[in-house]
Design an enzyme around this catalytic site. Structure first.
Site, mmCIF file in Angstrom:
data_model
loop_
_atom_site.group_PDB
_atom_site.id
_atom_site.type_symbol
_atom_site.label_atom_id
_atom_site.label_comp_id
_atom_site.label_asym_id
_atom_site.label_seq_id
_atom_site.Cartn_x
_atom_site.Cartn_y
_atom_site.Cartn_z
ATOM 1 N N LYS A 24 3.774 61.005 72.513
ATOM 2 C CA LYS A 24 3.803 62.359 73.085
ATOM 3 C C LYS A 24 4.795 63.233 72.338
ATOM 4 O O LYS A 24 4.468 64.361 71.942
ATOM 5 C CB LYS A 24 4.227 62.288 74.547
ATOM 6 C CG LYS A 24 4.625 63.634 75.162
ATOM 7 C CD LYS A 24 5.017 63.556 76.624
ATOM 8 C CE LYS A 24 6.452 63.252 76.837
ATOM 9 N NZ LYS A 24 7.376 64.403 76.706
ATOM 10 N N ASN A 25 5.985 62.690 72.065
ATOM 11 C CA ASN A 25 7.052 63.521 71.484
ATOM 12 C C ASN A 25 6.902 63.731 69.989
ATOM 13 O O ASN A 25 7.726 64.405 69.376
ATOM 14 C CB ASN A 25 8.419 62.940 71.840
ATOM 15 C CG ASN A 25 8.688 63.085 73.329
ATOM 16 O OD1 ASN A 25 7.975 63.810 74.018
ATOM 17 N ND2 ASN A 25 9.679 62.385 73.817
ATOM 18 N N ARG A 94 8.515 72.767 78.437
ATOM 19 C CA ARG A 94 9.548 73.319 77.566
ATOM 20 C C ARG A 94 9.271 73.000 76.098
ATOM 21 O O ARG A 94 9.742 73.686 75.201
ATOM 22 C CB ARG A 94 10.924 72.848 77.968
ATOM 23 C CG ARG A 94 11.001 71.342 78.189
ATOM 24 C CD ARG A 94 12.429 70.936 78.382
ATOM 25 N NE ARG A 94 13.111 71.019 77.107
ATOM 26 C CZ ARG A 94 13.884 72.011 76.728
ATOM 27 N NH1 ARG A 94 14.088 73.010 77.520
ATOM 28 N NH2 ARG A 94 14.444 72.018 75.552
ATOM 29 N N CYS A 118 15.535 71.915 83.423
ATOM 30 C CA CYS A 118 14.523 71.097 84.089
ATOM 31 C C CYS A 118 15.288 70.093 84.951
ATOM 32 O O CYS A 118 16.513 70.152 85.049
ATOM 33 C CB CYS A 118 13.637 70.396 83.070
ATOM 34 S SG CYS A 118 14.470 69.039 82.247
ATOM 35 N N ARG A 123 19.085 71.818 79.155
ATOM 36 C CA ARG A 123 18.086 71.881 78.073
ATOM 37 C C ARG A 123 18.238 73.188 77.272
ATOM 38 O O ARG A 123 17.295 73.935 77.062
ATOM 39 C CB ARG A 123 16.673 71.768 78.617
ATOM 40 C CG ARG A 123 16.442 70.626 79.573
ATOM 41 C CD ARG A 123 16.643 69.247 78.981
ATOM 42 N NE ARG A 123 15.763 68.911 77.895
ATOM 43 C CZ ARG A 123 14.550 68.358 78.053
ATOM 44 N NH1 ARG A 123 14.110 68.121 79.243
ATOM 45 N NH2 ARG A 123 13.797 68.082 77.014
ATOM 46 N N ASP A 308 15.346 58.192 77.031
ATOM 47 C CA ASP A 308 14.049 58.179 77.718
ATOM 48 C C ASP A 308 13.690 56.813 78.267
ATOM 49 O O ASP A 308 12.692 56.684 78.980
ATOM 50 C CB ASP A 308 12.937 58.656 76.769
ATOM 51 C CG ASP A 308 13.118 60.127 76.403
ATOM 52 O OD1 ASP A 308 12.444 60.575 75.459
ATOM 53 O OD2 ASP A 308 13.949 60.792 77.036
ATOM 54 N N ARG A 400 2.170 63.506 82.758
ATOM 55 C CA ARG A 400 2.514 64.327 81.583
ATOM 56 C C ARG A 400 2.609 63.462 80.330
ATOM 57 O O ARG A 400 2.368 63.928 79.227
ATOM 58 C CB ARG A 400 3.878 64.996 81.780
ATOM 59 C CG ARG A 400 4.000 65.826 83.006
ATOM 60 C CD ARG A 400 5.285 66.558 82.999
ATOM 61 N NE ARG A 400 5.388 67.314 81.749
ATOM 62 C CZ ARG A 400 6.121 68.410 81.633
ATOM 63 N NH1 ARG A 400 6.836 68.846 82.644
ATOM 64 N NH2 ARG A 400 6.174 69.067 80.500
#
Ligand code: EPZ
Length: 419
Positions: A24-25, A94, A118, A123, A308, A400
């Site tokens: 995802k990132n 974001r 968030c 952030r 994470d 997500r």
């Protein structure tokens, strides 16, 4: 109409093989980077997650056309004529701020809503702005928007980041790719996703050296070309989440589709907790014959222990015999999961950036609420190990970033369903 939840009956072995999806990132930034090269770029190994759908919405808002295939996406940015990312979109994700660098790199202007904080922290994006100003961008902030213009175009510069920010490093590399002259980023973030982005940009014709190290040098070029095909790296955080679950339930569990080198720090921590870890070229297997041992970990920028995976490893500590210490160095408020784990019987004391965890013999299933993306995943794996029934709500957070989490866990023996 009740909102969907994930329901788990704990205590069943978790054995077999799970395939990680694309990262995802990384893919969110690759999609944004497509703005830099007019034409159609193609990305494969794309995870089916809501953040990817949102990034497609942002690109379509800008004027690009986005066509999804089976785990792949084609993005034609010839038609991009807007240069702004509206609050309505940025407030939902974001990572939309990743269009800042590409819009400035291609058009010399960008207007992006301030992302705001968030659940896990402020952030801020001051490092992004500091670096882009060095490249010749002038910013104005008003009405919750940041407007950047580079009237004379972007020019190469040396930027020393105060913190190795992942997003700032990525925006700077993308903007510098078409700047006049050479840009040198010092104290750059070193995450594997940045190396993947640099590979994508190099295929476009960019000249980048040092991605993945603290010093990245980019020689600007006049024109970049769309990418015929780029395979996104495997998601190391998704993989680490499933490996933590396999460690909890004793496995043996294999996760494939990820480079073990991207998870070095986490794999070492699993071994510290008494887990046996074996690796292949693109897979990791975990198993455990002995009780979990306590662990001490602190989150650090890559190649340190990833923030994470902090919540997921807190579950290991909650069931580890003895006292564990978890220090969260990257975000101000990333211990929310602890309060939900306490409702399952975990013994955790939070003091600022420190979580003192005393292992308990068992967790008990309970209704819990996902506080954020990774915390939600941590609560799911806690439910897999807990006695009895756990129901996780607010699962939109989990959707997500985890493609097919329920199906992937069902396939290796979990008693889990989404209802
Ligand atoms: C990326 O966020 C990831 N998100 C995050 O993953 C991850 O936790 C983070 O990197 C750290 O590894 C994506 O890639 C989409 P940072 P990013 O800029 O780029 C502060 C997940 O679960 N900071 O390295 O926003 C910031 O407030 C998500 O997948 C500044 O102060 O991370 C934070 O405390 C969560 N000023 C810390 O640095 C800045 O200009 C790390 O931020 C930028 C950041």
């Amino acid at each position: 109409m009740s909102t969907p939840t994930i329901r788990i009956t704990g205590g069943y072995p978790l054995t077999g093989t799970i395939t990680a999806s694309g990262a995802k990132n990384s893919v969110l930034k690759l999609m944004a980077a497509a703005i830099l090269a007019p034409g159609s770029s193609h990305i494969s190994n794309v995870p089916l997650i809501s953040d990817v759908t949102l990034m497609a919405e942002v690109l379509e808002y800008l004027g690009a056309s986005v066509v999804f295939g089976e785990h792949e996406v084609s993005i034609d940015t010839s038609g991009v004529q807007r240069h702004d990312a509206p609050y309505e979109l940025v407030s939902r994700m974001r990572a939309s701020t990743a269009v800042l660098g590409p819009l400035l790199g291609r058009f010399g202007q960008a207007r992006v809503a301030m992302p705001g904080g968030c659940q896990i922290g402020a952030r801020k994006i001051d490092q992004h702005l500091l670096g882009l100003e060095a490249l010749g961008v002038e910013f104005e902030t008003e009405h919750g928007y940041i407007e950047g213009t580079a009237a004379k175009g972007l020019r190469g510069a040396t930027v020393v980041l105060d913190i190795p920010s992942v997003g700032a490093t990525e925006n700077l590399i993308m903007a510098a790719a078409t700047a006049r002259g050479t840009t040198r980023i010092e104290n750059a973030a070193r995450e594997p996703e940045i190396v993947d982005l640099a590979g994508f940009l190099t295929t476009m014709g960019a000249h980048i050296a040092g991605a993945g190290s603290p010093i990245v040098e980019i020689e600007g070029t006049d024109r970049l070309y769309p990418v015929a095909g780029h395979q996104t790296i495997g998601d190391r955080i998704e993989a680490g989440t499933y490996l933590a679950a396999g460690a909890l339930l004793a496995g043996p569990l294999t996760v494939r589709g990820v480079d073990p080198a991207h998870l070095e720090a986490a794999l070492r921590k699993l071994e510290e907790a008494g887990v046996e870890v074996s690796t292949g070229p693109c897979e990791v297997t975990v198993s455990r014959q002995r009780p979990l041992k306590p662990l001490t970990l602190q989150t650090q920028p890559h190649p340190g222990f990833p923030t994470d995976l902090q919540a997921q490893f807190m579950v290991l500590a909650a069931l580890g015999g003895g006292s564990s210490l978890i220090i969260e160095n990257l975000f101000e408020n990333r211990f929310m999961t602890a309060f939900e784990l306490m409702r399952m019987g975990a013994d955790i004391r939070i003091e600022g950036h420190n979580a003192f965890v005393t292992g308990v013999p068992a967790l008990s299933g309970a209704p819990v609420q996902a506080p954020d993306l990774r915390g939600g995943a941590a609560l799911v794996i806690a439910g897999l190990a807990a006695d009895g029934y756990t129901e996780v709500s607010a699962i939109e957070h989990i959707q997500r970033g985890y493609e097919g989490l329920v199906e992937k866990l069902q396939a290796v023996g979990a008693h889990i369903e989404q209802a």
